[in-house]
Every structure is written in C-alpha cells, then in structure tokens.
Design an enzyme around this catalytic site. Structure first.
Site, PDB file in Angstrom:
ATOM      1  N   ASN A  10       0.869  -1.181   0.000  1.00 42.61           N
ATOM      2  CA  ASN A  10       0.000   0.000   0.000  1.00 42.61           C
ATOM      3  C   ASN A  10       0.904   1.229   0.000  1.00 42.61           C
ATOM      4  O   ASN A  10       1.517   1.535   1.017  1.00 42.61           O
ATOM      5  CB  ASN A  10      -0.883  -0.024   1.258  1.00 42.61           C
ATOM      6  CG  ASN A  10      -1.693   1.257   1.423  1.00 42.61           C
ATOM      7  OD1 ASN A  10      -1.804   2.059   0.494  1.00 42.61           O
ATOM      8  ND2 ASN A  10      -2.264   1.447   2.602  1.00 42.61           N
ATOM      9  N   LYS A  12       0.029   4.223  -0.217  1.00 44.18           N
ATOM     10  CA  LYS A  12      -0.654   5.402   0.365  1.00 44.18           C
ATOM     11  C   LYS A  12      -0.436   6.618  -0.547  1.00 44.18           C
ATOM     12  O   LYS A  12      -0.440   6.466  -1.758  1.00 44.18           O
ATOM     13  CB  LYS A  12      -0.148   5.662   1.783  1.00 44.18           C
ATOM     14  CG  LYS A  12      -0.122   4.400   2.643  1.00 44.18           C
ATOM     15  CD  LYS A  12       0.090   4.697   4.084  1.00 44.18           C
ATOM     16  CE  LYS A  12       0.276   3.399   4.840  1.00 44.18           C
ATOM     17  NZ  LYS A  12       0.139   3.543   6.271  1.00 44.18           N
ATOM     18  N   HIS A  90      -9.415   0.982   4.937  1.00 45.70           N
ATOM     19  CA  HIS A  90      -8.150   1.183   5.643  1.00 45.70           C
ATOM     20  C   HIS A  90      -8.393   2.136   6.817  1.00 45.70           C
ATOM     21  O   HIS A  90      -9.208   3.054   6.722  1.00 45.70           O
ATOM     22  CB  HIS A  90      -7.106   1.766   4.680  1.00 45.70           C
ATOM     23  CG  HIS A  90      -5.721   1.743   5.239  1.00 45.70           C
ATOM     24  ND1 HIS A  90      -5.294   2.672   6.157  1.00 45.70           N
ATOM     25  CD2 HIS A  90      -4.674   0.902   5.022  1.00 45.70           C
ATOM     26  CE1 HIS A  90      -4.027   2.402   6.481  1.00 45.70           C
ATOM     27  NE2 HIS A  90      -3.635   1.330   5.816  1.00 45.70           N
ATOM     28  N   GLU A  92      -6.835   4.552   7.828  1.00 41.74           N
ATOM     29  CA  GLU A  92      -6.638   5.973   7.494  1.00 41.74           C
ATOM     30  C   GLU A  92      -7.859   6.542   6.777  1.00 41.74           C
ATOM     31  O   GLU A  92      -8.184   7.714   6.936  1.00 41.74           O
ATOM     32  CB  GLU A  92      -5.349   6.129   6.669  1.00 41.74           C
ATOM     33  CG  GLU A  92      -4.123   5.905   7.553  1.00 41.74           C
ATOM     34  CD  GLU A  92      -2.889   5.383   6.834  1.00 41.74           C
ATOM     35  OE1 GLU A  92      -2.828   5.450   5.595  1.00 41.74           O
ATOM     36  OE2 GLU A  92      -1.977   4.892   7.540  1.00 41.74           O
ATOM     37  N   GLU A 160      -5.334  -5.202  10.526  1.00 45.38           N
ATOM     38  CA  GLU A 160      -4.335  -4.162  10.732  1.00 45.38           C
ATOM     39  C   GLU A 160      -4.625  -3.404  12.021  1.00 45.38           C
ATOM     40  O   GLU A 160      -5.459  -2.478  12.033  1.00 45.38           O
ATOM     41  CB  GLU A 160      -4.362  -3.172   9.570  1.00 45.38           C
ATOM     42  CG  GLU A 160      -4.041  -3.778   8.222  1.00 45.38           C
ATOM     43  CD  GLU A 160      -3.443  -2.750   7.282  1.00 45.38           C
ATOM     44  OE1 GLU A 160      -2.351  -2.978   6.789  1.00 45.38           O
ATOM     45  OE2 GLU A 160      -4.072  -1.689   7.077  1.00 45.38           O
ATOM     46  N   GLY A 166       2.570   1.938  10.720  1.00 41.06           N
ATOM     47  CA  GLY A 166       3.564   3.007  10.592  1.00 41.06           C
ATOM     48  C   GLY A 166       4.271   3.370  11.881  1.00 41.06           C
ATOM     49  O   GLY A 166       4.924   4.414  11.958  1.00 41.06           O
ATOM     50  N   SER A 204       3.486  -2.480  10.306  1.00 41.65           N
ATOM     51  CA  SER A 204       4.938  -2.521  10.544  1.00 41.65           C
ATOM     52  C   SER A 204       5.583  -3.847  10.164  1.00 41.65           C
ATOM     53  O   SER A 204       6.516  -4.301  10.836  1.00 41.65           O
ATOM     54  CB  SER A 204       5.243  -2.145  12.004  1.00 41.65           C
ATOM     55  OG  SER A 204       4.827  -0.816  12.257  1.00 41.65           O
TER      56      SER A 204
HETATM   57  C1  PEP Z   1      -0.635  -0.010   5.932  1.00 42.62           C
HETATM   58  O1  PEP Z   1      -0.594   1.098   5.456  1.00 42.62           O
HETATM   59  O2  PEP Z   1      -1.583  -0.730   5.655  1.00 42.62           O
HETATM   60  C2  PEP Z   1       0.464  -0.468   6.788  1.00 42.62           C
HETATM   61  C3  PEP Z   1       0.370  -1.640   7.334  1.00 42.62           C
HETATM   62  O3  PEP Z   1       1.526   0.394   6.945  1.00 42.62           O
HETATM   63  P1  PEP Z   1       2.976   0.036   7.580  1.00 42.62           P
HETATM   64  O4  PEP Z   1       3.421  -1.259   6.964  1.00 42.62           O
HETATM   65  O5  PEP Z   1       3.849   1.186   7.182  1.00 42.62           O
HETATM   66  O6  PEP Z   1       2.794  -0.089   9.057  1.00 42.62           O
END
Ligand code: PEP
Length: 244
Positions: A10, A12, A90, A92, A160, A166, A204
């Site tokens: 992703n 983003k 997601h 976000e 998630e 992040g 992460s």
């Molecule tokens: C994500 O954006 O879905 C995500 C898991 O980000 P990260 O791997 O940077 O934690």
C-alpha cells in the site's frame, strides 16, 4: 483449496512516475504480489507491470458506479485502467474520511460488481486493545464491512491493528494468532468458502519480522505500507512469504 498467499503493498499518498522503476526488482512467482499506488499512478503502473505477474490495485473507490462525486473514483474506472484489486476500509480512510463499516460494505459490493477483488481492512485502536475489546471490535467490523456477496475469489481480509500501522510496533505472535483464528472461524461460519479466504496481517511488517509473522497460523500474507515503497525492502518480504 488453500488460501492464496498474498504480499500486498500500500503506497498510500507516496510515489511518482519515477518510483515505478521499483517494480523492476520485484518478482512474483511463489505468491501473489499486489501493489496499490495512488490512483493517479494506477494506469502507468499497470503498463509497467505488463509481462510480469505483479498485480495493481487502488486504495479506495466510491460506492456508486458514476455520477456527480467530485474528486472520487469508481471501481469501474479502476478496472478500466487495469486494476484487479482495491483496498477498502483502511484505518486511514476510516479516521480521515469518517468511513463506517456500512460504507465499506457498500463500496465492496460495487467493487465486486465491477470485477475487483477487495482487500477489506479491519483493526482495533490501542485504547480498544488496552480495554480488552479487541476481539469484539474485530468481529463487529468484520460482520459490518464484509458484504454477503463476498467469496474467497473476490475478498481478502487484512487485520491491521491501528496502533501498529507506521509505528514500528507489532502485536505479539499470540495476539496476531488470536485475531486470525477468530477471523477464520467467523468467515467459515458465514461463508461456504470462508476457510479459503486469504487473511493478511498488516502493521509494521518488514524483512526482519516477516518470516516470524508468516509462520503464524491463518496468516496468508501481509499488507505492507512503508516497506513496500522500495524494492530492497519489499523483495525480502515477498521472499519470506514464498518460503513460508
Ligand atoms: C498499511 O498502510 O496498511 C500499513 C500496514 O503500513 P505500515 O506497513 O507502514 O505499518
């Protein structure tokens, strides 16, 4: 049929045309590899991925097929430019745009009608985990965000935890295992092919923890944010999944 192994990236709101060269160093032969760039890059990435097995997806779509929705993009438009998947729900999007489980479900129905595979995201906040609500929150989000038309062919679930995205923090293996077992049970009880739906962990994931995470029961892959932006970071994650 075992669930499909998927390494999904992703991007983003990151990346540009020059960043598409990252695909040159990625191969997808032991698992599915999906990259979801910002919508303005989908078409160019599809062209760049031509001849490889890399799949390209969007990060969100509208729940209507067309119309007066300035700034939005439909699932059919994504399909038209070659996307095969779309991420929905997601955290976000839920936080920045107030998207609810019902919104996510409505978008998923439209995306399935357009022929897209949906990657439906769910996850608890840190305060929900701290107060012992995780499993209840996950079950509620799953029930509300995944529509009845979901099948193992058109739906992927991504767990998630919001606090792991992040941040460099990840749940313990037991915590991931507990949620993924719940997902498998709930999906198996609701859908005839629920046992075959791919369940991704996201939050992460990096080369250093990928092998450990992919060894957890009912983890069929990962949704990767930051570490999907550079092939040097993403390729070892793909390799770890292939080897799992
Ligand atoms: C994500 O954006 O879905 C995500 C898991 O980000 P990260 O791997 O940077 O934690």
């Amino acid at each position: 049929m075992a669930p499909q192994k998927i390494a999904a990236g992703n991007w983003k709101m990151n990346g540009d045309l020059a960043a598409l060269t990252q695909l040159d160093a990625l191969t997808a032969d032991g698992c599915q590899v999906l990259i979801c760039p910002p919508s303005v890059l989908i078409h160019a990435m599809v062209q760049k991925a031509e001849g490889s097995a890399i799949l390209v997806g969007g990060q969100d779509c509208h729940d209507k097929t067309s119309g007066a929705h300035t700034g939005d993009i439909s699932a059919e438009q994504m399909r038209d430019v070659g996307a095969s998947h779309v991420i929905l729900g997601h955290s976000e999007r839920r936080a920045d745009h107030g998207e609810t489980d019902a919104d996510v479900s409505a978008k998923a129905i439209t995306a399935h009608q357009a022929g897209l595979v949906t990657v439906i995201c769910i996850g608890e906040t840190e305060s929900q985990r701290d107060s012992g609500e995780t499993l209840q929150v996950i079950a509620t989000q799953l029930a509300g965000s995944v529509p009845d038309c979901a099948t193992a062919d058109n739906t992927v679930i991504a767990y998630e935890p919001v606090w792991a995205i992040g941040t460099g923090r990840t749940p313990t293996e037991d915590q991931i295992a507990e949620v993924h077992a719940l997902l498998r049970d709930e999906l198996g009880a609701r859908f005839t092919d629920g046992a075959n739906m791919s369940l991704l962990y996201g939050g992460s994931v990096k080369a250093a923890n990928a092998t450990q995470i992919f060894a957890i029961p009912h983890v069929d892959g990962a949704l990767v944010g930051g570490a999907s932006l550079k092939a040097d970071d993403f390729a070892p994650i793909i390799a770890a999944l292939t080897a799992a």
